[in-house]
Scaffold this motif. Structure first.
Motif, PDB file in Angstrom:
ATOM      1  N   ASP A   1       0.876  -1.168   0.000  1.00 17.32           N
ATOM      2  CA  ASP A   1       0.000   0.000   0.000  1.00 17.32           C
ATOM      3  C   ASP A   1       0.916   1.222   0.000  1.00 17.32           C
ATOM      4  N   LEU A   2       1.562   1.424  -1.149  1.00 19.46           N
ATOM      5  CA  LEU A   2       2.576   2.481  -1.270  1.00 19.46           C
ATOM      6  C   LEU A   2       2.229   3.391  -2.439  1.00 19.46           C
ATOM      7  N   ASN A   3       2.594   4.680  -2.309  1.00 25.34           N
ATOM      8  CA  ASN A   3       2.376   5.577  -3.440  1.00 25.34           C
ATOM      9  C   ASN A   3       3.428   5.306  -4.521  1.00 25.34           C
ATOM     10  N   ALA A   4       3.291   5.964  -5.638  1.00 26.73           N
ATOM     11  CA  ALA A   4       4.135   5.627  -6.788  1.00 26.73           C
ATOM     12  C   ALA A   4       5.641   5.745  -6.501  1.00 26.73           C
ATOM     13  N   PRO A   5       6.113   6.843  -5.914  1.00 27.72           N
ATOM     14  CA  PRO A   5       7.567   6.932  -5.669  1.00 27.72           C
ATOM     15  C   PRO A   5       8.072   5.840  -4.724  1.00 27.72           C
ATOM     16  N   ASP A   6       7.313   5.572  -3.669  1.00 23.92           N
ATOM     17  CA  ASP A   6       7.735   4.534  -2.719  1.00 23.92           C
ATOM     18  C   ASP A   6       7.693   3.145  -3.351  1.00 23.92           C
ATOM     19  N   LEU A   7       6.668   2.910  -4.158  1.00 23.52           N
ATOM     20  CA  LEU A   7       6.552   1.605  -4.799  1.00 23.52           C
ATOM     21  C   LEU A   7       7.735   1.364  -5.727  1.00 23.52           C
ATOM     22  N   LEU A   8       8.054   2.399  -6.468  1.00 30.24           N
ATOM     23  CA  LEU A   8       9.164   2.285  -7.412  1.00 30.24           C
ATOM     24  C   LEU A   8      10.483   2.066  -6.676  1.00 30.24           C
ATOM     25  N   ALA A   9      10.646   2.796  -5.579  1.00 25.97           N
ATOM     26  CA  ALA A   9      11.874   2.649  -4.783  1.00 25.97           C
ATOM     27  C   ALA A   9      11.976   1.228  -4.230  1.00 25.97           C
ATOM     28  N   LEU A  10      10.854   0.718  -3.755  1.00 23.51           N
ATOM     29  CA  LEU A  10      10.856  -0.630  -3.207  1.00 23.51           C
ATOM     30  C   LEU A  10      11.165  -1.654  -4.301  1.00 23.51           C
ATOM     31  N   ALA A  11      10.500  -1.494  -5.439  1.00 19.40           N
ATOM     32  CA  ALA A  11      10.680  -2.458  -6.534  1.00 19.40           C
ATOM     33  C   ALA A  11      12.137  -2.534  -6.962  1.00 19.40           C
ATOM     34  N   ASN A  12      12.816  -1.395  -6.916  1.00 21.82           N
ATOM     35  CA  ASN A  12      14.206  -1.347  -7.375  1.00 21.82           C
ATOM     36  C   ASN A  12      15.234  -1.543  -6.261  1.00 21.82           C
ATOM     37  N   ALA A  13      14.737  -1.686  -5.030  1.00 21.50           N
ATOM     38  CA  ALA A  13      15.669  -1.876  -3.910  1.00 21.50           C
ATOM     39  C   ALA A  13      16.346  -3.242  -4.043  1.00 21.50           C
ATOM     40  N   PRO A  14      17.662  -3.283  -3.794  1.00 21.40           N
ATOM     41  CA  PRO A  14      18.375  -4.565  -3.900  1.00 21.40           C
ATOM     42  C   PRO A  14      17.732  -5.645  -3.037  1.00 21.40           C
ATOM     43  N   ALA A  15      17.233  -5.262  -1.871  1.00 29.01           N
ATOM     44  CA  ALA A  15      16.655  -6.253  -0.952  1.00 29.01           C
ATOM     45  C   ALA A  15      15.377  -6.889  -1.510  1.00 29.01           C
ATOM     46  N   ALA A  16      14.763  -6.199  -2.473  1.00 31.43           N
ATOM     47  CA  ALA A  16      13.483  -6.700  -2.990  1.00 31.43           C
ATOM     48  C   ALA A  16      13.636  -7.335  -4.369  1.00 31.43           C
ATOM     49  N   ARG A  17      14.858  -7.548  -4.755  1.00 35.20           N
ATOM     50  CA  ARG A  17      15.103  -8.014  -6.124  1.00 35.20           C
ATOM     51  C   ARG A  17      14.410  -9.351  -6.402  1.00 35.20           C
ATOM     52  N   ARG A  18      14.413 -10.219  -5.411  1.00 36.31           N
ATOM     53  CA  ARG A  18      13.792 -11.540  -5.602  1.00 36.31           C
ATOM     54  C   ARG A  18      12.392 -11.608  -4.990  1.00 36.31           C
ATOM     55  N   SER A  19      11.870 -10.453  -4.639  1.00 33.74           N
ATOM     56  CA  SER A  19      10.545 -10.436  -4.009  1.00 33.74           C
ATOM     57  C   SER A  19       9.448 -10.372  -5.055  1.00 33.74           C
TER      58      SER A  19
ATOM     59  N   GLU B   1       6.757   2.856 -18.999  1.00 29.33           N
ATOM     60  CA  GLU B   1       8.214   3.052 -19.032  1.00 29.33           C
ATOM     61  C   GLU B   1       8.894   2.598 -17.744  1.00 29.33           C
ATOM     62  N   ARG B   2       8.190   2.758 -16.623  1.00 24.01           N
ATOM     63  CA  ARG B   2       8.833   2.443 -15.340  1.00 24.01           C
ATOM     64  C   ARG B   2       8.337   1.120 -14.764  1.00 24.01           C
ATOM     65  N   CYS B   3       7.925   0.226 -15.608  1.00 26.60           N
ATOM     66  CA  CYS B   3       7.420  -1.056 -15.118  1.00 26.60           C
ATOM     67  C   CYS B   3       8.550  -1.866 -14.487  1.00 26.60           C
ATOM     68  N   ALA B   4       8.192  -2.734 -13.575  1.00 27.43           N
ATOM     69  CA  ALA B   4       9.191  -3.548 -12.875  1.00 27.43           C
ATOM     70  C   ALA B   4       8.743  -4.998 -12.869  1.00 27.43           C
ATOM     71  N   ARG B   5       9.689  -5.871 -13.118  1.00 26.98           N
ATOM     72  CA  ARG B   5       9.394  -7.293 -13.253  1.00 26.98           C
ATOM     73  C   ARG B   5       8.832  -7.911 -11.969  1.00 26.98           C
ATOM     74  N   ASN B   6       9.181  -7.359 -10.823  1.00 30.90           N
ATOM     75  CA  ASN B   6       8.726  -7.951  -9.562  1.00 30.90           C
ATOM     76  C   ASN B   6       7.436  -7.325  -9.027  1.00 30.90           C
ATOM     77  N   VAL B   7       6.785  -6.486  -9.852  1.00 30.29           N
ATOM     78  CA  VAL B   7       5.560  -5.827  -9.388  1.00 30.29           C
ATOM     79  C   VAL B   7       4.358  -6.256 -10.233  1.00 30.29           C
ATOM     80  N   PHE B   8       3.290  -6.676  -9.561  1.00 30.41           N
ATOM     81  CA  PHE B   8       2.016  -6.972 -10.216  1.00 30.41           C
ATOM     82  C   PHE B   8       0.998  -5.940  -9.730  1.00 30.41           C
ATOM     83  N   HIS B   9       0.273  -5.358 -10.677  1.00 29.16           N
ATOM     84  CA  HIS B   9      -0.651  -4.273 -10.340  1.00 29.16           C
ATOM     85  C   HIS B   9      -2.088  -4.778 -10.273  1.00 29.16           C
ATOM     86  N   ILE B  10      -2.739  -4.538  -9.144  1.00 26.46           N
ATOM     87  CA  ILE B  10      -4.096  -5.039  -8.945  1.00 26.46           C
ATOM     88  C   ILE B  10      -5.153  -4.054  -9.467  1.00 26.46           C
ATOM     89  N   LEU B  11      -5.018  -2.789  -9.122  1.00 26.03           N
ATOM     90  CA  LEU B  11      -6.056  -1.825  -9.523  1.00 26.03           C
ATOM     91  C   LEU B  11      -5.931  -1.480 -11.006  1.00 26.03           C
TER      92      LEU B  11
END
Lengths: 410, 327
Positions: free
Chosen positions: A119-137, A152-162
């Motif tokens: 439950d994160l806003n866009a900047p936080d979500l992006l930061a989390l997705a790209n964080a080294p600790a979340a690489r395999r999450s 453009e800023r899609c991330a392989r470890n993120v699935f979007h529900i809404l």
């Protein structure tokens, strides 16, 4: 690091079943489901602390447990199925402090393989997705609708529900086209999100044959929302804001911050319906939605949360149900395996929309019908009849595969 | 939306015996629950003209004929009760309290016990038909829906939509003895005539699971493919076997088709075009006619079982849900 962790496994429904124990117990000799030792999957629910949404109407307010209540209900539900086939699900909660560095929190609290509901806003979500600790999450985004997080800023470890903003605009555009209300007057607030919605309305117009007769910027300062003498001001300002536009069938309002959109109905210069972020709005869920067994969901949610189910509750509920479905059907628990399964044809989750909901492989957006609803009623559900697509009708909403700008880094 | 399913399963055999014994009563009647209208439409079995529209409670769905053919029972989801319609008088003669949100019901082979799916509180309620007394409440999964009773009356199968499981309930022990995972949102369960299998439709999963009723495992799954129809619209709900057990009919919901399955080969023989959002099915007493309730077009499709053809459509009330037939 300041965050609260609360284990939540046994709530209402589960307790009921546990209490009723023997009735549900399996006879070990009879069923293969009884023997396996429970394999546990822990879901991490991470929530940012952001200013609450403000509304013009006294009837609206954002609950404290917005989202979380949906996740907890879904946790109970997946545990009921899970326990019969040897899986148990738990959930820990991480509540970020206002302004916390999400990357630092991730570093401290993520296991190597974590399944997260964000439950994160866009900047936080992006930061989390790209964080080294979340690489395999594996991260389920239950808050954002931003197109660029799916492009453009899609991330392989993120699935979007809404649904994305583009899906919402298309859902609305299809309905307006179907009604023959083709002349659109767009009134756009000052925020970046307002601009993004207006851009998607332009896109919908070109896709479905709408004509934007004028796009007008409106920088209304809502100021204090609670005043005794507000009506006189509104009655002056809303007609002014909508005066002089070329002939139009509807006013499409882009006001994501709720500054003025709800003042528009019955106050416009010409008598026209209001649609967009207020008025008739495209949403993933609505507390008055009852089709496709949704009524049972509404009852069930109110029973445990003692309030109506919001769109974010629904997103969180659906994310956790999707996790449960993937684990139960694939028999796997690692984030990499689950993500793989969710991209496959074998995956589908039920979300009270009358069809299995699946993820688009090109941007990991959940494909889904979108409701169009006013304050009290659901009016219709898009895609509208007659809008065709070679693969999924729901892919007439938002960015389809040939249009996507998402290129996952492998 | 239509939610439940009902069926006098395992009771088909009993029906047949009874008919033989009484020498087939004269006027067969078809009872259709109209979810939106709060009524039951009664059609003459021969002419298919409406004889009467009976007001029942709020949101009638599950509907079933008693084994002796004297009464039709209807679940009223929003009223929380079951109404009993006298087949001769065509009137509601009594009302039985059924607990919260009864969606579907089934009867024991003798007709003395009513099993009800209480959708809102995840229970199957067992009631004594004569007195309305609650005998037991058996906890099952979330959103219990279709029910089927084995011919010997010893086992009840209930499916729970939100848990995606078929629950096997021991009738005398009054508890769940096995849970079988099926595809997403199971709607209807039906014992085969020989009792060896239970067939379960999954609305969102789009499949029919065939469960071995002794081993409690899914031994086969049937998929559907209709030319020109998107996969996501294929939503199996109602299911009935032909009298000889050689064919299975599956209502495919928003695909607007009834699939005809050859039970021996498990192949789909044919897709019959019916009305919009076809929901429950019922077979005539002589097995020659299948009726399909079309929720969004407010009609019944009439299917000739020998020729596998849709012969006509009969208007009923709004949002027809289930069908029961009296001898």
């Amino acid at each position: 690091m300041e965050y609260a962790v609360a284990g939540a496994l046994c709530r209402c429904i589960l307790c009921l079943l546990v209490a009723a124990g023997p009735a549900f117990a399996l006879d070990g000799s009879e069923s293969p489901a009884a023997s396996p030792a429970l394999r546990e999957l822990k879901i991490l629910y991470i929530a940012g602390d952001y200013p609450k949404a403000e509304y013009l109407s006294l009837l609206q307010s954002q609950p404290d447990d917005d989202g979380k209540a949906g996740a907890l209900l879904a946790l109970d539900e997946i545990n009921i199925t899970g326990k019969f086939i040897g899986f148990s699900f738990a959930m820990d909660f991480i509540a970020l402090k206002r302004g916390a560095d999400v990357v630092a929190v991730a570093k401290q609290s993520l296991d190597r393989d974590s399944v997260l509901v964000a439950d994160l806003n866009a900047p936080d979500l992006l930061a989390l997705a790209n964080a080294p600790a979340a690489r395999r999450s594996l991260i389920f985004d239950i808050r954002t609708s931003d197109d660029d997080l799916r492009q453009e800023r899609c991330a392989r470890n993120v699935f979007h529900i809404l649904p994305s903003t583009a899906m919402r605009a298309d859902a609305l555009g299809q309905y307006l086209a179907k009604k023959g209300w083709r002349r659109w007057f767009v009134l756009q607030g000052p925020s970046v999100e307002d601009a993004a919605f207006a851009t998607d309305i332009h896109r919908a117009a070109s896709r479905f044959g709408g004509k934007i007769v004028e796009a007008r910027a409106y920088n209304y300062d809502a100021g204090s929302r609670r005043v005794d003498t507000g009506y006189q001001q509104i009655a002056t300002q809303m007609p002014l804001a909508t005066e002089g536009a070329p002939a139009h069938d509807v006013v499409i309002v882009a006001d994501t911050k709720n500054l003025f959109g709800d003042y528009l109905p019955y106050n416009t210069f010409e008598p026209r319906p209001i649609v967009g972020t207020q008025g008739l709005s495209p949403v993933a869920w609505h507390p008055a939605f009852q089709e496709y067994s949704a009524l049972q969901m509404q009852h069930r949610f109110e029973l445990v949360a003692h309030r109506k189910m919001s769109e974010r509750d629904y997103a969180a509920w659906l994310a956790v149900r999707a996790i449960g479905e993937a684990v139960i059907r694939s028999g796997k628990t690692s984030p990499i395996d689950l993500a793989e399964f969710m991209r496959s044809d074998a995956f589908g989750v039920a979300g009270f929309k009358g069809q299995a909901l699946t993820f688009r492989r090109w941007d990991q957006q959940l494909r889904q019908p979108v409701l169009l609803a006013s304050a009290l009623m659901v009016v219709t559900m898009s895609p509208q009849d007659g809008f065709l697509h070679p693969k999924f009708f729901t892919d007439t909403l938002g960015y389809d595969e040939p249009e996507t700008k998402c290129r996952f880094a492998q | 939306m239509p939610l439940c399913s009902i069926r006098p399963l395992g009771v088909i055999g009993a029906f047949v015996c009874l008919l033989a014994a009484t020498g087939a009563a004269s006027a067969s009647r078809i009872f259709v629950s109209n979810e939106r209208d709060n009524t039951v439409t009664v059609l003459d079995g021969a002419s298919l003209s409406t004889i009467k529209t009976i007001p029942v409670g709020q949101r009638p769905r599950g509907i079933v004929t008693t084994p002796d053919g004297s009464e039709v029972l209807v679940c009223n989801g929003d009223s929380g009760d079951i109404v009993v319609i006298d087949v001769d008088k065509l009137e509601v003669t009594r009302t039985i309290d059924a607990g919260p949100d009864p969606e579907t019901l089934a009867l024991s082979p003798k007709g003395d016990i009513i099993y009800v799916s209480n959708e809102d509180d995840s229970m199957v309620t067992m009631l004594e038909r004569a007195s309305g007394k609650v005998l037991a409440k058996v906890p099952v999964g979330i959103e219990p829906e279709g029910l089927s009773v084995s011919a010997d009356g010893k086992t009840i199968v209930d499916v729970s939509e939100s848990t995606s499981m078929a629950h096997f309930i021991d009738a005398s022990a009054r508890r769940v003895v096995a849970n079988v995972l099926v595809d997403t949102r199971p709607r209807v369960a039906e014992y085969t005539h020989d009792g060896k299998e239970v067939w379960v439709t999954s609305e969102v999963g789009g499949t029919v699971a065939i469960i071995d009723s002794d081993k409690h495992v899914v031994k086969h799954k049937i998929n559907f493919e209709v030319a020109g129809i998107r996969k996501e619209l294929i939503s199996p709900v109602g299911l009935r076997f032909s009298l000889d057990g050689k064919l299975a009919f599956v209502a495919l919901g928003r695909a607007n088709r009834v699939a005809v399955i050859d039970v021996a080969s498990l192949k789909v023989l044919k897709y019959l075009l019916v009305g919009d959002r076809v929901w429950q099915l019922a077979l005539s007493q002589d097995g020659k006619t299948l009726y399909a309730a079309n929720g969004l077009t407010n009609d019944l499709s009439v299917i000739d079982v020998d020729n596998l053809k849709v012969t006509r459509s009969v208007p009923v009330g709004r949002l027809p849900w289930g069908i029961a037939i009296s001898p």
